[in-house]
Design a protein around this motif. Structure first.
Motif, mmCIF file in Angstrom:
data_model
loop_
_atom_site.group_PDB
_atom_site.id
_atom_site.type_symbol
_atom_site.label_atom_id
_atom_site.label_comp_id
_atom_site.label_asym_id
_atom_site.label_seq_id
_atom_site.Cartn_x
_atom_site.Cartn_y
_atom_site.Cartn_z
ATOM 1 N N GLU A 341 0.846 -1.217 -0.022
ATOM 2 C CA GLU A 341 -0.012 -0.078 0.011
ATOM 3 C C GLU A 341 0.842 1.309 -0.096
ATOM 4 O OE1 GLU A 341 -2.154 3.550 1.243
ATOM 5 O OE2 GLU A 341 -0.653 2.525 2.410
ATOM 6 N N VAL A 342 1.913 1.434 0.668
ATOM 7 C CA VAL A 342 3.127 2.314 0.787
ATOM 8 C C VAL A 342 3.333 2.458 -0.427
ATOM 9 C CG1 VAL A 342 4.989 3.215 1.584
ATOM 10 C CG2 VAL A 342 3.495 2.085 3.149
ATOM 11 N N GLY A 343 3.677 1.578 -1.501
ATOM 12 C CA GLY A 343 4.273 1.672 -2.717
ATOM 13 C C GLY A 343 3.263 2.504 -3.734
ATOM 14 N N THR A 344 2.048 2.452 -3.382
ATOM 15 C CA THR A 344 1.023 3.171 -4.309
ATOM 16 C C THR A 344 0.755 4.605 -3.965
ATOM 17 O OG1 THR A 344 -0.800 2.742 -2.767
ATOM 18 C CG2 THR A 344 -0.281 0.838 -4.439
ATOM 19 N N ARG A 410 -12.221 -0.620 7.225
ATOM 20 C CA ARG A 410 -13.211 0.120 6.950
ATOM 21 C C ARG A 410 -12.286 1.694 6.497
ATOM 22 N NH1 ARG A 410 -17.041 -1.562 11.805
ATOM 23 N NH2 ARG A 410 -17.931 -3.539 11.139
ATOM 24 N N SER A 411 -11.463 1.827 7.727
ATOM 25 C CA SER A 411 -10.985 3.074 7.451
ATOM 26 C C SER A 411 -9.877 3.293 6.450
ATOM 27 C CB SER A 411 -9.921 3.253 8.715
ATOM 28 O OG SER A 411 -8.978 2.493 8.703
ATOM 29 N N GLY A 412 -9.318 2.186 5.736
ATOM 30 C CA GLY A 412 -8.485 1.860 4.767
ATOM 31 C C GLY A 412 -9.494 2.320 3.542
ATOM 32 N N LEU A 413 -10.802 1.754 3.449
ATOM 33 C CA LEU A 413 -11.657 1.870 2.323
ATOM 34 C C LEU A 413 -12.187 3.383 2.169
ATOM 35 C CD1 LEU A 413 -13.794 -1.255 2.135
ATOM 36 C CD2 LEU A 413 -12.045 -0.712 0.652
ATOM 37 N N ALA A 414 -12.396 4.058 3.448
ATOM 38 C CA ALA A 414 -12.556 5.428 3.467
ATOM 39 C C ALA A 414 -11.451 6.329 2.901
ATOM 40 C CB ALA A 414 -13.030 5.874 4.890
ATOM 41 N N ALA A 415 -10.202 6.184 3.120
ATOM 42 C CA ALA A 415 -9.064 6.846 2.713
ATOM 43 C C ALA A 415 -9.342 6.789 1.037
ATOM 44 C CB ALA A 415 -8.024 6.365 3.253
ATOM 45 N N ILE A 416 -9.397 5.350 0.772
ATOM 46 C CA ILE A 416 -9.677 5.455 -0.780
ATOM 47 C C ILE A 416 -10.615 6.193 -1.351
ATOM 48 C CG2 ILE A 416 -10.098 3.545 -2.579
ATOM 49 C CD1 ILE A 416 -8.241 1.663 -1.003
ATOM 50 N N VAL A 417 -11.654 6.102 -0.763
ATOM 51 C CA VAL A 417 -12.979 7.021 -1.322
ATOM 52 C C VAL A 417 -12.728 8.321 -1.376
ATOM 53 C CG1 VAL A 417 -15.288 7.457 -1.114
ATOM 54 C CG2 VAL A 417 -14.534 5.102 -0.989
ATOM 55 N N GLN A 419 -9.684 9.882 -1.388
ATOM 56 C CA GLN A 419 -8.599 10.217 -2.566
ATOM 57 C C GLN A 419 -9.357 10.396 -3.716
ATOM 58 O OE1 GLN A 419 -5.678 7.098 -2.048
ATOM 59 N NE2 GLN A 419 -5.186 7.803 -0.091
ATOM 60 N N THR A 420 -10.288 9.544 -4.058
ATOM 61 C CA THR A 420 -10.919 9.615 -5.465
ATOM 62 C C THR A 420 -11.962 10.763 -5.563
ATOM 63 O OG1 THR A 420 -10.932 7.179 -5.359
ATOM 64 C CG2 THR A 420 -12.371 8.240 -6.946
ATOM 65 N N ILE A 421 -12.392 11.245 -4.335
ATOM 66 C CA ILE A 421 -13.454 12.252 -4.409
ATOM 67 C C ILE A 421 -12.591 13.696 -4.484
ATOM 68 C CG2 ILE A 421 -15.096 13.701 -3.156
ATOM 69 C CD1 ILE A 421 -16.099 10.962 -1.886
ATOM 70 N N ALA A 533 -6.273 1.971 -11.159
ATOM 71 C CA ALA A 533 -5.848 0.563 -10.666
ATOM 72 C C ALA A 533 -4.967 0.675 -9.643
ATOM 73 C CB ALA A 533 -4.565 0.395 -12.069
ATOM 74 N N LEU A 534 -4.302 1.555 -9.340
ATOM 75 C CA LEU A 534 -3.539 1.798 -8.039
ATOM 76 C C LEU A 534 -4.562 1.702 -6.691
ATOM 77 C CD1 LEU A 534 -0.769 4.239 -8.813
ATOM 78 C CD2 LEU A 534 -0.416 1.929 -8.396
ATOM 79 N N GLN A 535 -5.595 2.200 -6.761
ATOM 80 C CA GLN A 535 -6.733 2.383 -5.679
ATOM 81 C C GLN A 535 -7.123 1.000 -5.471
ATOM 82 O OE1 GLN A 535 -6.669 4.712 -3.964
ATOM 83 N NE2 GLN A 535 -8.001 6.462 -4.653
ATOM 84 N N LEU A 536 -7.164 0.085 -6.787
ATOM 85 C CA LEU A 536 -7.580 -1.352 -6.531
ATOM 86 C C LEU A 536 -6.635 -2.101 -5.767
ATOM 87 C CD1 LEU A 536 -9.224 -2.171 -9.887
ATOM 88 C CD2 LEU A 536 -10.433 -1.774 -7.854
ATOM 89 N N VAL A 537 -5.112 -1.669 -6.202
ATOM 90 C CA VAL A 537 -4.148 -2.153 -5.233
ATOM 91 C C VAL A 537 -4.227 -2.074 -3.918
ATOM 92 C CG1 VAL A 537 -1.402 -2.547 -5.133
ATOM 93 C CG2 VAL A 537 -2.617 -2.614 -7.621
ATOM 94 N N SER A 538 -4.480 -1.044 -3.828
ATOM 95 C CA SER A 538 -4.578 -0.334 -2.319
ATOM 96 C C SER A 538 -5.693 -1.128 -1.408
ATOM 97 C CB SER A 538 -4.824 1.132 -2.325
ATOM 98 O OG SER A 538 -3.748 2.001 -2.738
ATOM 99 N N GLY A 539 -6.749 -1.476 -2.092
ATOM 100 C CA GLY A 539 -7.924 -2.314 -1.540
ATOM 101 C C GLY A 539 -7.563 -3.409 -1.240
#
Length: 598
Positions: A341-344, A410-417, A419-421, A533-539
């Motif tokens: 995850e750090v790599g993304t 849950r917190s990780g998914l919230a962070a991904i959302v 970043q996208t927004i 694609a990187l967001q999917l890797v993070s998830g």
């Protein structure tokens, strides 16, 4: 507080804690005699008649603030000096936040906000170059053994370095011809932050007398957020007081005000670290040395690196003592997923930074100013701060139970959302920016609050033996993260430099928009695909971390927590005994006084 405390220190610490939460204020009885808040004995209407203990003028407000800023079970759940340390720490943080606002204007200026000759790609490349250089230098201070003895001195040094680094940012905007200054500011700040993070891990372990690392981490974040609100307000006032022009004279005024506030900042930090009362530090130094020697012998036996000091040193920087036997079995797998995850992070940040420099901050737009960019940053920071405090309320914390393991995912998914927004807010039409950025900041605040609690508990639960301290986990993880981040940041800098050279080679007559070069040659669509694609890797990596979390309260390590809790219970019993004795003495004195008067 340690065996070396002078007689009577326990009573002073106890009174200090009571004074902090407002329940120990001295009051006068009916005859004008000062009586302690806990004692509550007077003679206005009879011998030894007890008076009601004083109550705060607004009990509902008091309970609300205590629940928001103080750990559960306070004061018995933390070290005796917790209140006094956090009070001074919050004071110095306020001045630091003010200085951050002042320095931000200089940062916006030399990145090219309002400068028609600069492009967003150049601004992003400079941002990543500064980060890369700073990360590389910060390795020099991330050595675990530095912080196991006398952490207070390194805590003080970290704040001095932070102040110096921000001051260099202001000077860099004034002396634009000195390229070294542009890179020196983040280097000094990054070194200071690395030292501060390591010492805070040591201080957190010292304060968490009941194994309540997550709750203390949450409340410390709430205290910082409260101080940040005050600091941001003062910073806005100072920005307008120093003038609206962007000349060198205004920057010099900023430097003078910054220097004055830095004095307050450092004095507050000096008082904060003086409150810390670690156990006998000389004994700690001896124990640390013995542990280090034992770890060296153990490492030699396990790895066959006998006599290879550099190898042993590197192992101590990147792995906790006596790895892997000293840690939970899933540590290696958890860290592998975490490093993925750090790599993304840096590749995703390239896309967001390009969009923000181009469309939000106004690099290359002569109609925008650094002050406007700073005010926009203040707005976003304020929204994040207020929402974080809301999610830090005890009622919300208990309703969601942030200590549950599921909050890591849950917190990780919230962070991904979030970043996208955030990216969508920068690329969307101007009218959509504020609704989207508020939604993004709210989601990110929720992710940060919940994630900080569960990650603090995870770090607490990794050690399986007494050889591993929280600072060992913190520094080893930080060095692992830095190694991966440096590689990905280096790749990102190379890509950004290629974009800059491509725009320069095409020239102004090529039809390419030099102000937003990343949107030319179909670069932006490619970046958006990579970002997705990187967001999917993070998830996936977050799911991997969740599946490899340590079991809470390891059986053979919980005895250490029990021992710590028993020590706390003994301290509380001694304090209560002294308080009862004090009450008895006061009653006897009052009886004797009445007899003499009769």
């Amino acid at each position: 507080g340690g065996d070396d405390d002078e007689e009577g220190d326990d009573d002073g610490d106890w009174d200090e804690r009571r004074m902090f939460i407002g329940t120990g204020l001295p009051h006068q009885n009916g005859r004008g005699t000062m009586v302690g808040g806990d004692i509550g004995v007077g003679v206005a209407s009879g011998v030894g008649e007890e008076m009601d203990p004083p109550r705060p003028p607004h009990p509902c407000l008091f309970r609300f603030l205590a629940g928001l800023f103080l750990p559960e079970g306070y004061p018995s759940s933390v070290a005796p000096e917790y209140a006094s340390y956090q009070l001074f720490d919050t004071i110095q943080q306020i001045t630091f936040f003010v200085n951050t606002v002042i320095a931000a204007q200089a940062v916006m200026k030399f990145h090219g906000v309002g400068d028609a000759s600069r492009t967003p790609v150049q601004a992003t490349a400079l941002e990543f170059e500064r980060d890369l250089f700073a990360m590389t230098i910060s390795f020099s201070v991330l050595v675990p053994t530095m912080y196991k003895s006398r952490p207070a001195r390194y805590r003080m040094a970290s704040e001095v370095l932070n102040a110096v680094g921000l001051f260099l940012e202001i000077i860099a905007a004034i002396a634009t011809h000195m390229a070294a200054l542009v890179y020196s500011g983040p280097v000094v700040c990054r070194v200071g932050s690395a030292m501060g993070g390591a010492t805070r891990a040591k201080i957190l372990q010292h304060f968490a007398r009941a194994g309540n690392n997550g709750d203390i981490k949450l409340k410390e974040g709430n205290q910082d957020k409260g101080g940040k609100i005050i600091g941001l307000g003062l910073g806005i006032g100072l920005l307008y007081w120093m003038g609206t022009d962007e000349s060198s004279s205004a920057l010099w005024r900023s430097a003078i005000v910054f220097a004055a506030l830095t004095v307050v900042h450092l004095i507050g930090n000096a008082f904060a670290v003086r409150q810390l009362k670690f156990p006998d530090e000389d004994a700690n130094e001896t124990e640390s040395s013995e542990t280090e020697d034992g770890n060296k012998e153990n490492t030699d036996e396990e790895t066959g690196l006998s006599g290879c000091s550099p190898c042993i040193f590197l192992r101590s920087m990147f792995l906790p003592p006596k790895y892997p036997r000293s840690l939970a079995e899933s540590y290696t797998r958890y860290r592998a997923w975490s490093l993925l995850e750090v790599g993304t992070r840096y590749p995703k940040r390239v896309v967001v930074s390009l969009a923000f420099w181009a469309h939000i901050y106004g690099v290359g737009d002569r109609d925008r100013t650094p002050r406007q960019a700073v005010m926009l940053n203040i707005f976003m920071t304020s929204v994040d701060t207020v929402i974080s405090l809301i999610f830090g309320l005890p009622s919300i914390k208990h309703a969601f139970d942030y200590s549950e393991a599921a909050w890591l995912y849950r917190s990780g998914l919230a962070a991904i959302v979030s970043q996208t927004i955030r990216l969508a807010a920068a690329l969307a039409p101007q009218g959509w920016f504020y609704p989207l950025i508020i939604l993004s900041l709210g989601t990110q605040a929720f992710a940060n609050v919940t994630g900080s609690v569960v990650r603090a508990n995870i770090d607490r639960d990794w050690p399986q033996t007494a050889d591993v301290q929280l600072v060992d986990i913190s520094v080893a993880n930080a060095n692992q993260d830095l190694s991966v981040a440096i590689v990905t940041a280096l790749a990102c800098v190379g890509y950004l430099k290629w974009l800059v050279r491509s725009a320069d080679d095409d020239g102004p007559d090529s039809g390419i928009d030099q102000k937003a070069g990343f949107e030319s040659h179909h670069v932006l669509p490619v970046l958006l695909i990579v970002f997705g694609a990187l967001q999917l890797v993070s998830g996936v990596s977050i799911l991997g971390c969740y599946r490899n979390m340590p079991h809470s309260s390891p059986s053979h390590f919980s005895s250490q927590h029990s021992h710590s809790n028993s020590n706390v219970a003994k301290e509380i019993k001694i304090t209560e005994s002294k308080t009862a004795t004090s009450k008895k003495n006061v009653i006897e004195e009052e009886v004797e006084l009445i007899a003499l008067r009769k």
